[in-house]
Design a protein around this motif. Structure first.
Motif, PDB file in Angstrom:
ATOM      1  N   VAL A   1       0.860  -1.186   0.000  1.00 16.01           N
ATOM      2  CA  VAL A   1       0.000   0.000   0.000  1.00 16.01           C
ATOM      3  C   VAL A   1       0.897   1.237   0.000  1.00 16.01           C
ATOM      4  O   VAL A   1       1.632   1.478   0.962  1.00 16.01           O
ATOM      5  CB  VAL A   1      -0.957   0.006   1.204  1.00 16.01           C
ATOM      6  CG1 VAL A   1      -1.814   1.258   1.194  1.00 16.01           C
ATOM      7  CG2 VAL A   1      -1.834  -1.249   1.181  1.00 16.01           C
ATOM      8  N   LEU A   2       0.835   1.995  -1.093  1.00 13.97           N
ATOM      9  CA  LEU A   2       1.645   3.189  -1.258  1.00 13.97           C
ATOM     10  C   LEU A   2       0.801   4.428  -1.008  1.00 13.97           C
ATOM     11  O   LEU A   2      -0.380   4.460  -1.377  1.00 13.97           O
ATOM     12  CB  LEU A   2       2.232   3.263  -2.667  1.00 13.97           C
ATOM     13  CG  LEU A   2       3.483   2.446  -2.959  1.00 13.97           C
ATOM     14  CD1 LEU A   2       3.246   0.965  -2.768  1.00 13.97           C
ATOM     15  CD2 LEU A   2       3.968   2.735  -4.363  1.00 13.97           C
ATOM     16  N   GLN A   3       1.417   5.421  -0.412  1.00 13.96           N
ATOM     17  CA  GLN A   3       0.782   6.725  -0.204  1.00 13.96           C
ATOM     18  C   GLN A   3       1.231   7.666  -1.324  1.00 13.96           C
ATOM     19  O   GLN A   3       2.184   7.389  -2.051  1.00 13.96           O
ATOM     20  CB  GLN A   3       1.171   7.293   1.160  1.00 13.96           C
ATOM     21  CG  GLN A   3       0.867   6.379   2.334  1.00 13.96           C
ATOM     22  CD  GLN A   3      -0.615   6.066   2.480  1.00 13.96           C
ATOM     23  OE1 GLN A   3      -1.452   6.946   2.377  1.00 13.96           O
ATOM     24  NE2 GLN A   3      -0.930   4.797   2.713  1.00 13.96           N
ATOM     25  N   ALA A   4       0.556   8.801  -1.440  1.00 17.09           N
ATOM     26  CA  ALA A   4       0.885   9.770  -2.485  1.00 17.09           C
ATOM     27  C   ALA A   4       2.380  10.108  -2.457  1.00 17.09           C
ATOM     28  O   ALA A   4       2.936  10.383  -1.407  1.00 17.09           O
ATOM     29  CB  ALA A   4       0.052  11.030  -2.307  1.00 17.09           C
ATOM     30  N   GLY A   5       3.019  10.043  -3.614  1.00 14.98           N
ATOM     31  CA  GLY A   5       4.441  10.349  -3.733  1.00 14.98           C
ATOM     32  C   GLY A   5       5.360   9.151  -3.574  1.00 14.98           C
ATOM     33  O   GLY A   5       6.527   9.219  -3.953  1.00 14.98           O
ATOM     34  N   ASP A   6       4.862   8.046  -3.016  1.00 15.55           N
ATOM     35  CA  ASP A   6       5.680   6.837  -2.894  1.00 15.55           C
ATOM     36  C   ASP A   6       5.978   6.279  -4.285  1.00 15.55           C
ATOM     37  O   ASP A   6       5.184   6.453  -5.217  1.00 15.55           O
ATOM     38  CB  ASP A   6       4.976   5.769  -2.065  1.00 15.55           C
ATOM     39  CG  ASP A   6       4.896   6.110  -0.589  1.00 15.55           C
ATOM     40  OD1 ASP A   6       5.374   7.181  -0.179  1.00 15.55           O
ATOM     41  OD2 ASP A   6       4.327   5.283   0.166  1.00 15.55           O
ATOM     42  N   GLN A   7       7.110   5.585  -4.416  1.00 15.05           N
ATOM     43  CA  GLN A   7       7.533   5.087  -5.716  1.00 15.05           C
ATOM     44  C   GLN A   7       8.020   3.650  -5.633  1.00 15.05           C
ATOM     45  O   GLN A   7       8.492   3.208  -4.587  1.00 15.05           O
ATOM     46  CB  GLN A   7       8.693   5.938  -6.266  1.00 15.05           C
ATOM     47  CG  GLN A   7       8.364   7.385  -6.428  1.00 15.05           C
ATOM     48  CD  GLN A   7       9.591   8.222  -6.757  1.00 15.05           C
ATOM     49  OE1 GLN A   7      10.731   7.797  -6.556  1.00 15.05           O
ATOM     50  NE2 GLN A   7       9.364   9.416  -7.273  1.00 15.05           N
ATOM     51  N   ILE A   8       7.932   2.960  -6.765  1.00 11.84           N
ATOM     52  CA  ILE A   8       8.593   1.680  -6.957  1.00 11.84           C
ATOM     53  C   ILE A   8       9.694   1.930  -7.979  1.00 11.84           C
ATOM     54  O   ILE A   8       9.437   2.378  -9.091  1.00 11.84           O
ATOM     55  CB  ILE A   8       7.639   0.582  -7.464  1.00 11.84           C
ATOM     56  CG1 ILE A   8       6.486   0.359  -6.486  1.00 11.84           C
ATOM     57  CG2 ILE A   8       8.405  -0.717  -7.729  1.00 11.84           C
ATOM     58  CD1 ILE A   8       6.886  -0.202  -5.139  1.00 11.84           C
TER      59      ILE A   8
END
Length: 119
Positions: free
Chosen positions: A88-95
């Motif tokens: 679960v990623l939040q806004a601005g998180d990246q892979i």
């Protein structure tokens, strides 16, 4: 748990990355006002020689990169898939995907983006 059944506006999308160098590639970034559920990551070595890759989950709020996979050797023409994950990623998180050698590394990521209203 899937965000799809929460009654909020959401969309499922797949994105791809194509890395021929040795620098980190931001394959996916969670958009503003969204929470993203990553359910699939697929990395293919389309090059002619073995390459080593690293997958990072960059957490924007903490400016921290969690090494999801580090130092994984992938033979030419081979692949690695994560099809039973739930990040679960939040806004601005990246892979991010980084190969250690020049070649041809392709990445496919599937995410469900759920809109989170401001206020």
């Amino acid at each position: 748990m899937s965000f799809v059944n929460q009654g909020k506006p959401a969309r499922i999308k797949s994105v791809y990355g194509h890395n021929t160098g040795t620098t980190a590639e931001n394959v996916y970034t969670c958009p503003p006002n969204c929470v993203s559920e990553i359910t699939f990551i697929h990395i293919v070595n389309g090059g002619s020689s073995t390459n080593t890759v690293e997958i990072e989950w960059y957490i924007s709020a903490d400016t921290y990169a969690s090494h999801f996979l580090k130092g994984k050797s992938i033979n030419a023409g081979d692949y690695i898939s994560f099809n039973e994950i739930d990040l679960v990623l939040q806004a601005g998180d990246q892979i991010r995907v980084t190969p250690t050698g020049a070649g041809h590394i392709d990445t496919i990521i599937t995410a469900t983006e759920t809109f989170v209203p401001v206020g």
